[in-house]
Design a protein around this motif. Structure first.
Motif, PDB file in Angstrom:
ATOM      1  N   PRO A  40       0.844  -1.204   0.000  1.00 37.34           N
ATOM      2  CA  PRO A  40       0.000   0.000   0.000  1.00 37.34           C
ATOM      3  C   PRO A  40       0.871   1.242   0.000  1.00 37.34           C
ATOM      4  O   PRO A  40       1.842   1.340   0.761  1.00 37.34           O
ATOM      5  CB  PRO A  40      -0.794  -0.139   1.308  1.00 37.34           C
ATOM      6  N   LEU A  41       0.535   2.191  -0.851  1.00 35.12           N
ATOM      7  CA  LEU A  41       1.332   3.404  -0.995  1.00 35.12           C
ATOM      8  C   LEU A  41       0.513   4.626  -0.593  1.00 35.12           C
ATOM      9  O   LEU A  41      -0.659   4.758  -0.962  1.00 35.12           O
ATOM     10  CB  LEU A  41       1.807   3.559  -2.440  1.00 35.12           C
ATOM     11  N   LEU A  42       1.148   5.518   0.152  1.00 35.23           N
ATOM     12  CA  LEU A  42       0.524   6.764   0.581  1.00 35.23           C
ATOM     13  C   LEU A  42       1.284   7.929  -0.033  1.00 35.23           C
ATOM     14  O   LEU A  42       2.520   7.963   0.009  1.00 35.23           O
ATOM     15  CB  LEU A  42       0.554   6.880   2.107  1.00 35.23           C
ATOM     16  N   GLY A  43       0.536   8.886  -0.583  1.00 34.01           N
ATOM     17  CA  GLY A  43       1.180  10.041  -1.218  1.00 34.01           C
ATOM     18  C   GLY A  43       0.408  11.309  -0.942  1.00 34.01           C
ATOM     19  O   GLY A  43      -0.228  11.455   0.098  1.00 34.01           O
ATOM     20  N   HIS A  44       0.476  12.239  -1.885  1.00 33.44           N
ATOM     21  CA  HIS A  44      -0.225  13.507  -1.779  1.00 33.44           C
ATOM     22  C   HIS A  44      -1.450  13.493  -2.696  1.00 33.44           C
ATOM     23  O   HIS A  44      -1.432  12.878  -3.768  1.00 33.44           O
ATOM     24  CB  HIS A  44       0.692  14.660  -2.205  1.00 33.44           C
ATOM     25  N   PRO A  45      -2.497  14.193  -2.319  1.00 33.95           N
ATOM     26  CA  PRO A  45      -3.637  14.344  -3.231  1.00 33.95           C
ATOM     27  C   PRO A  45      -3.188  15.032  -4.513  1.00 33.95           C
ATOM     28  O   PRO A  45      -2.185  15.748  -4.531  1.00 33.95           O
ATOM     29  CB  PRO A  45      -4.611  15.222  -2.432  1.00 33.95           C
ATOM     30  N   PRO A  46      -3.902  14.828  -5.608  1.00 37.44           N
ATOM     31  CA  PRO A  46      -3.550  15.500  -6.870  1.00 37.44           C
ATOM     32  C   PRO A  46      -3.409  17.000  -6.676  1.00 37.44           C
ATOM     33  O   PRO A  46      -4.232  17.642  -6.024  1.00 37.44           O
ATOM     34  CB  PRO A  46      -4.728  15.149  -7.780  1.00 37.44           C
ATOM     35  N   GLY A  47      -2.349  17.551  -7.242  1.00 42.20           N
ATOM     36  CA  GLY A  47      -2.120  18.983  -7.165  1.00 42.20           C
ATOM     37  C   GLY A  47      -1.382  19.446  -5.930  1.00 42.20           C
ATOM     38  O   GLY A  47      -1.030  20.630  -5.819  1.00 42.20           O
ATOM     39  N   GLU A  48      -1.129  18.536  -4.984  1.00 42.98           N
ATOM     40  CA  GLU A  48      -0.422  18.905  -3.768  1.00 42.98           C
ATOM     41  C   GLU A  48       0.960  18.271  -3.756  1.00 42.98           C
ATOM     42  O   GLU A  48       1.238  17.309  -4.477  1.00 42.98           O
ATOM     43  CB  GLU A  48      -1.217  18.482  -2.526  1.00 42.98           C
ATOM     44  N   SER A  49       1.829  18.809  -2.922  1.00 44.62           N
ATOM     45  CA  SER A  49       3.180  18.268  -2.800  1.00 44.62           C
ATOM     46  C   SER A  49       3.695  18.535  -1.397  1.00 44.62           C
ATOM     47  O   SER A  49       3.040  19.210  -0.592  1.00 44.62           O
ATOM     48  CB  SER A  49       4.115  18.881  -3.849  1.00 44.62           C
ATOM     49  N   GLY A  50       4.887  18.030  -1.116  1.00 44.55           N
ATOM     50  CA  GLY A  50       5.488  18.197   0.192  1.00 44.55           C
ATOM     51  C   GLY A  50       6.533  19.292   0.197  1.00 44.55           C
ATOM     52  O   GLY A  50       6.531  20.182  -0.669  1.00 44.55           O
ATOM     53  N   PRO A  51       7.452  19.260   1.155  1.00 42.35           N
ATOM     54  CA  PRO A  51       8.494  20.289   1.261  1.00 42.35           C
ATOM     55  C   PRO A  51       9.276  20.455  -0.036  1.00 42.35           C
ATOM     56  O   PRO A  51       9.618  19.483  -0.709  1.00 42.35           O
ATOM     57  CB  PRO A  51       9.398  19.734   2.379  1.00 42.35           C
ATOM     58  N   GLY A  52       9.520  21.698  -0.413  1.00 44.67           N
ATOM     59  CA  GLY A  52      10.298  21.983  -1.611  1.00 44.67           C
ATOM     60  C   GLY A  52       9.621  21.585  -2.903  1.00 44.67           C
ATOM     61  O   GLY A  52      10.281  21.480  -3.941  1.00 44.67           O
ATOM     62  N   GLY A  53       8.303  21.381  -2.870  1.00 45.26           N
ATOM     63  CA  GLY A  53       7.592  20.963  -4.070  1.00 45.26           C
ATOM     64  C   GLY A  53       7.775  19.504  -4.420  1.00 45.26           C
ATOM     65  O   GLY A  53       7.351  19.058  -5.498  1.00 45.26           O
ATOM     66  N   LEU A  54       8.372  18.726  -3.529  1.00 43.41           N
ATOM     67  CA  LEU A  54       8.594  17.302  -3.782  1.00 43.41           C
ATOM     68  C   LEU A  54       7.338  16.505  -3.459  1.00 43.41           C
ATOM     69  O   LEU A  54       6.706  16.712  -2.418  1.00 43.41           O
ATOM     70  CB  LEU A  54       9.756  16.790  -2.927  1.00 43.41           C
ATOM     71  N   ARG A  55       6.994  15.609  -4.352  1.00 40.78           N
ATOM     72  CA  ARG A  55       5.915  14.669  -4.072  1.00 40.78           C
ATOM     73  C   ARG A  55       6.533  13.450  -3.404  1.00 40.78           C
ATOM     74  O   ARG A  55       7.501  12.872  -3.907  1.00 40.78           O
ATOM     75  CB  ARG A  55       5.173  14.280  -5.345  1.00 40.78           C
ATOM     76  N   VAL A  56       5.976  13.063  -2.268  1.00 38.32           N
ATOM     77  CA  VAL A  56       6.542  11.989  -1.451  1.00 38.32           C
ATOM     78  C   VAL A  56       5.598  10.798  -1.445  1.00 38.32           C
ATOM     79  O   VAL A  56       4.419  10.914  -1.115  1.00 38.32           O
ATOM     80  CB  VAL A  56       6.782  12.473   0.000  1.00 38.32           C
ATOM     81  N   LEU A  57       6.133   9.660  -1.827  1.00 38.62           N
ATOM     82  CA  LEU A  57       5.389   8.403  -1.801  1.00 38.62           C
ATOM     83  C   LEU A  57       5.977   7.545  -0.698  1.00 38.62           C
ATOM     84  O   LEU A  57       7.208   7.408  -0.612  1.00 38.62           O
ATOM     85  CB  LEU A  57       5.528   7.700  -3.152  1.00 38.62           C
ATOM     86  N   TRP A  58       5.131   6.966   0.137  1.00 40.01           N
ATOM     87  CA  TRP A  58       5.593   6.169   1.278  1.00 40.01           C
ATOM     88  C   TRP A  58       4.897   4.805   1.293  1.00 40.01           C
ATOM     89  O   TRP A  58       3.713   4.715   0.993  1.00 40.01           O
ATOM     90  CB  TRP A  58       5.306   6.894   2.594  1.00 40.01           C
ATOM     91  N   GLY A  59       5.638   3.776   1.637  1.00 34.28           N
ATOM     92  CA  GLY A  59       5.037   2.461   1.787  1.00 34.28           C
ATOM     93  C   GLY A  59       5.937   1.531   2.586  1.00 34.28           C
ATOM     94  O   GLY A  59       7.122   1.811   2.777  1.00 34.28           O
ATOM     95  N   VAL A  60       5.365   0.434   3.062  1.00 32.22           N
ATOM     96  CA  VAL A  60       6.123  -0.603   3.764  1.00 32.22           C
ATOM     97  C   VAL A  60       5.870  -1.923   3.052  1.00 32.22           C
ATOM     98  O   VAL A  60       4.724  -2.362   2.923  1.00 32.22           O
ATOM     99  CB  VAL A  60       5.707  -0.707   5.248  1.00 32.22           C
ATOM    100  N   LEU A  61       6.944  -2.518   2.554  1.00 32.04           N
ATOM    101  CA  LEU A  61       6.860  -3.822   1.893  1.00 32.04           C
ATOM    102  C   LEU A  61       6.807  -4.896   2.961  1.00 32.04           C
ATOM    103  O   LEU A  61       7.716  -4.999   3.787  1.00 32.04           O
ATOM    104  CB  LEU A  61       8.077  -4.018   0.983  1.00 32.04           C
ATOM    105  N   ARG A  62       5.740  -5.689   2.948  1.00 33.84           N
ATOM    106  CA  ARG A  62       5.539  -6.708   3.982  1.00 33.84           C
ATOM    107  C   ARG A  62       5.656  -8.115   3.378  1.00 33.84           C
ATOM    108  O   ARG A  62       5.561  -8.286   2.161  1.00 33.84           O
ATOM    109  CB  ARG A  62       4.187  -6.516   4.652  1.00 33.84           C
ATOM    110  N   PRO A  63       5.858  -9.133   4.241  1.00 32.74           N
ATOM    111  CA  PRO A  63       6.027 -10.495   3.727  1.00 32.74           C
ATOM    112  C   PRO A  63       4.818 -11.003   2.935  1.00 32.74           C
ATOM    113  O   PRO A  63       4.966 -11.874   2.076  1.00 32.74           O
ATOM    114  CB  PRO A  63       6.235 -11.326   4.999  1.00 32.74           C
ATOM    115  N   GLU A  64       3.646 -10.449   3.229  1.00 35.07           N
ATOM    116  CA  GLU A  64       2.456 -10.836   2.462  1.00 35.07           C
ATOM    117  C   GLU A  64       1.537  -9.636   2.322  1.00 35.07           C
ATOM    118  O   GLU A  64       1.350  -8.869   3.270  1.00 35.07           O
ATOM    119  CB  GLU A  64       1.710 -11.986   3.139  1.00 35.07           C
TER     120      GLU A  64
END
Length: 212
Positions: free
Chosen positions: A23-47
């Protein structure tokens, strides 16, 4: 912190698409994080949704985004890559294959996660400047938590793609490395959704520092 936005909630796991393995978490369309960077976050799990991801395969696909069907294992075609380690870690872990295979070999039987994962996307004026932001962020995570981190830079236009340049950060485990260079305890702050807030906070400081 901006509320996380689910990116791939409706996507089922596909062996050809590593972004469907977690599962990946990011920014809503049109939004970004610090410095205009779009940040995608996730945790790869065994299943995930009855699919069992491979950390090695996940990383190899990041290291070789343009590899042909007959490419040798651990071929690297990414624009740039680097493994960052705690100062006390053995130099042999600077090799991506050595690092990731060690993480898999030393994974506990009841492992809660395989890796933490970040993508930073921007439209940089200079690729090296974008790299320095990602590297500084990675170094802060490494130093704060005694983890290893693999940083990979992709430039899709070099292969005829239209996507913007971006960096991937893979933190195997996410588990601490011991003084004798073996993987040990899980870093709880990086093993769940709250890791995103941690990364955004560190990124804000990084952007401020690199733009000063």
């Amino acid at each position: 912190m901006a509320k996380p936005f689910p990116i791939n909630a409706d996507v089922q796991p596909d062996s050809a698409n590593p972004h469907s393995w977690l599962p990946l978490l990011g920014h809503p369309p049109g939004e970004s994080g610090p410095g205009g960077l779009r940040v995608l976050w996730g945790v790869l799990r065994p299943e995930y949704r009855s699919f069992s991801p491979s950390l090695s395969t996940f990383v190899r696909m990041k290291l070789a985004p343009a590899a042909g069907a007959n490419a040798a294992p651990w071929t690297i075609t990414a624009y740039r890559h680097e493994v960052l380690l705690p100062a006390f870690a053995s130099d042999h872990l600077r090799d991506p294959r050595m690092l990731i295979e060690a993480a898999e070999r030393e994974k506990p039987a009841d492992a809660k996660a395989l890796a933490a994962y970040v993508t930073l996307t921007s439209s940089p004026d200079r690729l090296h400047a974008a790299w320095e932001i990602g590297r500084t962020l990675a170094k802060r995570v490494v130093d704060d938590h005694d983890v290893a981190a693999l940083l990979v830079q992709h430039v899709p236009s070099l292969a005829g793609g239209s996507a913007r340049p971006h960096l991937h950060l893979v933190i195997p485990g996410p588990r601490r490395i011991t003084r004798f260079s073996m993987f040990s305890t899980l870093v709880g702050d990086l093993a769940g959704d709250r890791g995103r807030d941690l990364v955004l906070k560190l990124l804000a400081g990084t952007v401020e520092e690199t733009s000063a």
